[in-house]
Design an enzyme around this catalytic site. Structure first.
Site, PDB file in Angstrom:
ATOM      1  N   HIS A  55       0.838  -1.184   0.000  1.00 17.22           N
ATOM      2  CA  HIS A  55       0.000   0.000   0.000  1.00 17.22           C
ATOM      3  C   HIS A  55       0.884   1.249   0.000  1.00 17.22           C
ATOM      4  O   HIS A  55       2.093   1.180   0.233  1.00 17.22           O
ATOM      5  CB  HIS A  55      -0.933  -0.015   1.202  1.00 17.22           C
ATOM      6  CG  HIS A  55      -2.023  -1.038   1.088  1.00 17.22           C
ATOM      7  ND1 HIS A  55      -3.044  -1.148   2.000  1.00 17.22           N
ATOM      8  CD2 HIS A  55      -2.259  -1.992   0.145  1.00 17.22           C
ATOM      9  CE1 HIS A  55      -3.860  -2.114   1.636  1.00 17.22           C
ATOM     10  NE2 HIS A  55      -3.402  -2.654   0.523  1.00 17.22           N
ATOM     11  N   GLU A  57       1.189   3.791   2.018  1.00 17.64           N
ATOM     12  CA  GLU A  57       1.871   4.178   3.258  1.00 17.64           C
ATOM     13  C   GLU A  57       3.173   3.390   3.448  1.00 17.64           C
ATOM     14  O   GLU A  57       4.192   3.951   3.854  1.00 17.64           O
ATOM     15  CB  GLU A  57       0.956   3.943   4.457  1.00 17.64           C
ATOM     16  CG  GLU A  57      -0.331   4.748   4.420  1.00 17.64           C
ATOM     17  CD  GLU A  57      -1.491   4.002   3.779  1.00 17.64           C
ATOM     18  OE1 GLU A  57      -2.632   4.183   4.226  1.00 17.64           O
ATOM     19  OE2 GLU A  57      -1.259   3.236   2.812  1.00 17.64           O
ATOM     20  N   CYS A  83      -5.457   1.357   6.172  1.00 17.94           N
ATOM     21  CA  CYS A  83      -6.204   0.111   6.448  1.00 17.94           C
ATOM     22  C   CYS A  83      -5.852  -0.424   7.826  1.00 17.94           C
ATOM     23  O   CYS A  83      -4.763  -0.192   8.359  1.00 17.94           O
ATOM     24  CB  CYS A  83      -5.923  -0.929   5.376  1.00 17.94           C
ATOM     25  SG  CYS A  83      -4.225  -1.540   5.332  1.00 17.94           S
ATOM     26  N   TRP A 178     -16.322   7.675 -39.081  1.00 14.51           N
ATOM     27  CA  TRP A 178     -16.291   7.993 -37.650  1.00 14.51           C
ATOM     28  C   TRP A 178     -17.183   9.204 -37.442  1.00 14.51           C
ATOM     29  O   TRP A 178     -17.076  10.189 -38.178  1.00 14.51           O
ATOM     30  CB  TRP A 178     -14.877   8.285 -37.161  1.00 14.51           C
ATOM     31  CG  TRP A 178     -13.960   7.125 -37.273  1.00 14.51           C
ATOM     32  CD1 TRP A 178     -13.001   6.902 -38.217  1.00 14.51           C
ATOM     33  CD2 TRP A 178     -13.921   6.011 -36.375  1.00 14.51           C
ATOM     34  NE1 TRP A 178     -12.345   5.728 -37.960  1.00 14.51           N
ATOM     35  CE2 TRP A 178     -12.893   5.154 -36.831  1.00 14.51           C
ATOM     36  CE3 TRP A 178     -14.629   5.660 -35.231  1.00 14.51           C
ATOM     37  CZ2 TRP A 178     -12.550   3.970 -36.186  1.00 14.51           C
ATOM     38  CZ3 TRP A 178     -14.291   4.489 -34.591  1.00 14.51           C
ATOM     39  CH2 TRP A 178     -13.267   3.652 -35.064  1.00 14.51           C
ATOM     40  N   THR A 204     -23.003  -5.016 -31.237  1.00 14.30           N
ATOM     41  CA  THR A 204     -21.847  -4.179 -31.552  1.00 14.30           C
ATOM     42  C   THR A 204     -20.728  -5.006 -32.159  1.00 14.30           C
ATOM     43  O   THR A 204     -20.051  -4.580 -33.098  1.00 14.30           O
ATOM     44  CB  THR A 204     -21.347  -3.460 -30.276  1.00 14.30           C
ATOM     45  OG1 THR A 204     -22.374  -2.587 -29.803  1.00 14.30           O
ATOM     46  CG2 THR A 204     -20.089  -2.659 -30.545  1.00 14.30           C
ATOM     47  N   ARG A 215      -5.300   1.878 -27.737  1.00 15.38           N
ATOM     48  CA  ARG A 215      -4.317   2.196 -28.773  1.00 15.38           C
ATOM     49  C   ARG A 215      -3.815   3.644 -28.686  1.00 15.38           C
ATOM     50  O   ARG A 215      -2.897   4.027 -29.410  1.00 15.38           O
ATOM     51  CB  ARG A 215      -4.921   1.949 -30.156  1.00 15.38           C
ATOM     52  CG  ARG A 215      -5.333   0.502 -30.369  1.00 15.38           C
ATOM     53  CD  ARG A 215      -5.850   0.241 -31.762  1.00 15.38           C
ATOM     54  NE  ARG A 215      -7.091   0.922 -32.067  1.00 15.38           N
ATOM     55  CZ  ARG A 215      -8.302   0.492 -31.695  1.00 15.38           C
ATOM     56  NH1 ARG A 215      -8.414  -0.622 -30.970  1.00 15.38           N
ATOM     57  NH2 ARG A 215      -9.382   1.155 -32.020  1.00 15.38           N
ATOM     58  N   GLU A 303     -19.590   0.474 -23.644  1.00 18.93           N
ATOM     59  CA  GLU A 303     -19.596   0.987 -25.010  1.00 18.93           C
ATOM     60  C   GLU A 303     -20.621   0.225 -25.839  1.00 18.93           C
ATOM     61  O   GLU A 303     -20.408  -0.094 -27.009  1.00 18.93           O
ATOM     62  CB  GLU A 303     -18.205   0.893 -25.634  1.00 18.93           C
ATOM     63  CG  GLU A 303     -17.192   1.848 -25.037  1.00 18.93           C
ATOM     64  CD  GLU A 303     -15.956   2.030 -25.899  1.00 18.93           C
ATOM     65  OE1 GLU A 303     -15.960   1.594 -27.061  1.00 18.93           O
ATOM     66  OE2 GLU A 303     -14.977   2.613 -25.401  1.00 18.93           O
ATOM     67  N   GLY A 305     -24.284  -0.856 -27.686  1.00 19.06           N
ATOM     68  CA  GLY A 305     -25.198  -0.226 -28.623  1.00 19.06           C
ATOM     69  C   GLY A 305     -26.467   0.174 -27.890  1.00 19.06           C
ATOM     70  O   GLY A 305     -26.545   0.131 -26.657  1.00 19.06           O
TER      71      GLY A 305
END
Length: 371
Positions: A55, A57, A83, A178, A204, A215, A303, A305
């Site tokens: 962690h 810390e 924690c 696009w 999709t 990418r 993402e 449709g």
């Protein structure tokens, strides 16, 4: 109530900056950064960089020691409560006590039941001075997916869509490449790299044959790919099933799927088939969210449709949205970003809050939260 102190805010903002180093790598763990200060000088820094590893810390303490610094009497700044339980690593609160740190400044408490308030109690019982609520708004925003995951016991879901000014994601023939600009698409890839998984429906996949990898952008971590496909119509040569991708693809189906294709998918590298309950001839999305816990997925970029987007919204499974809007019109025959929500009265409309708009060259990005 905490009264803002410039030095406290300065060091906490640095802790938040460090915490961002873990984006895309911490899975169900929060993003945490830590700064250790003594005599108004930073003597150690650290962040939680990867799920299952040290962690923030502990990394900050080790950094300070590697520089030859004495931690006794130092102040420690951390954006989330340390924690107090044994998980994949020992409790950070105990380590802070052992090192003789005299003051701990915390951005916000941890909502996780095993921690919430427990870390602070350990520190207070040891006589350590506690200051809470420093840069709290910024701390909450950074870990919005973690807080949602803990509170709702399901992944934090971000609906992302690129559409025309009149709400269409494709022409009537299905052409969509696009609609939005290169810059908007690069921004979308950065979102992919920040979240644990990306989810689409089989429609999709059949229409666009996407790879669903990253990418472009700063965060080059390929998310887990999730496809809802109740009958297993996915082609075995779909790009998202490629063996050279460095994350798994989860194909979500039902018991009424194509059994022959089921066996072939099970034999493919980096592909897992998840069988969920069926609802209205589709994958039961509530059951899916429950079962995704086994994959340490705390956030999803949706993402989908129009059909999947609508079903997720109807099941109250969308927390935030990013809508990239291009300055074009496609008319009534275009394919909408969101399908039928079965809303007949305005009072039943899905309410949006915290809405913000910004210009991305020719496009407009609208963000907000589902109420």
């Amino acid at each position: 109530m905490y009264v803002e102190n410039f030095n406290d805010s300065f060091y906490m903002l640095r802790a938040l900056e460090l915490a961002e180093k873990g984006i895309g790598h911490t899975k169900t763990n929060p993003l945490v950064g830590c700064v250790i200060v003594k005599d108004e000088e930073i003597i150690g820094e650290g962040a939680h960089l990867k799920f299952g590893e040290n962690h923030a810390e502990v990394n900050a303490i080790e950094d300070a020691k590697s520089r030859g610094n004495d931690l006794k009497g130092a102040s420690l700044y951390v954006n989330l409560e340390p924690c107090s339980h044994y998980g994949k690593t020992p409790p950070c609160a105990n380590r802070i006590v052992e090192e003789g740190i005299s003051r701990v400044v915390i951005g916000t408490t941890d909502p996780f039941p095993k921690v919430s308030g427990g870390g602070i109690k350990i520190l207070e019982d040891a006589g350590i001075s506690i200051t809470e609520g420093v840069c709290q708004e910024e701390c909450l925003k950074l870990n919005e997916r973690f807080f949602t995951y803990v509170k709702n016991k399901r992944p934090f879901v971000v609906l992302k869509a690129g559409m025309s000014l009149d709400g269409k994601i494709a022409t009537a023939s299905g052409e969509s490449k696009w609609i939005t600009s290169d810059f908007s698409r690069a921004y979308s890839h950065e979102l992919r790299g920040k979240l644990d998984a990306i989810m689409v429906g089989i429609g999709t996949v059949l229409a666009d044959n996407p790879t669903l990898n990253v990418r472009h952008g700063k965060y080059r971590v390929n998310p887990i790919r999730i496809v809802t496909d109740s009958r297993l119509r996915i082609p075995l040569d779909a790009k998202l099933l490629a063996e050279d991708l460095d994350s798994i693809a989860i194909i979500v189906t039902t018991k009424n799927c194509d059994k022959e294709k089921l066996e072939k998918l099970k034999e493919m590298k980096n592909v897992e088939v998840l069988i969920c309950h069926e609802k209205n001839n589709k994958v039961d999305l509530l059951d899916l969210m429950e079962k995704l816990k086994d994959y340490n997925i705390s956030s999803i970029l949706l993402e989908g449709g129009r059909t999947l987007n609508a079903e997720m919204l109807k099941n109250n499974l969308v927390d935030k949205f990013y809508i990239f809007t291009a300055p074009i019109l496609l008319g009534s025959k275009g394919i909408p970003a969101i399908g039928d929500l079965e809303i007949d009265a305005l009072k039943d409309a899905i309410k949006i809050k915290d809405m913000k708009c910004e210009k991305l060259f020719d496009d407009i990005l609208v963000t907000g939260r589902c109420d």
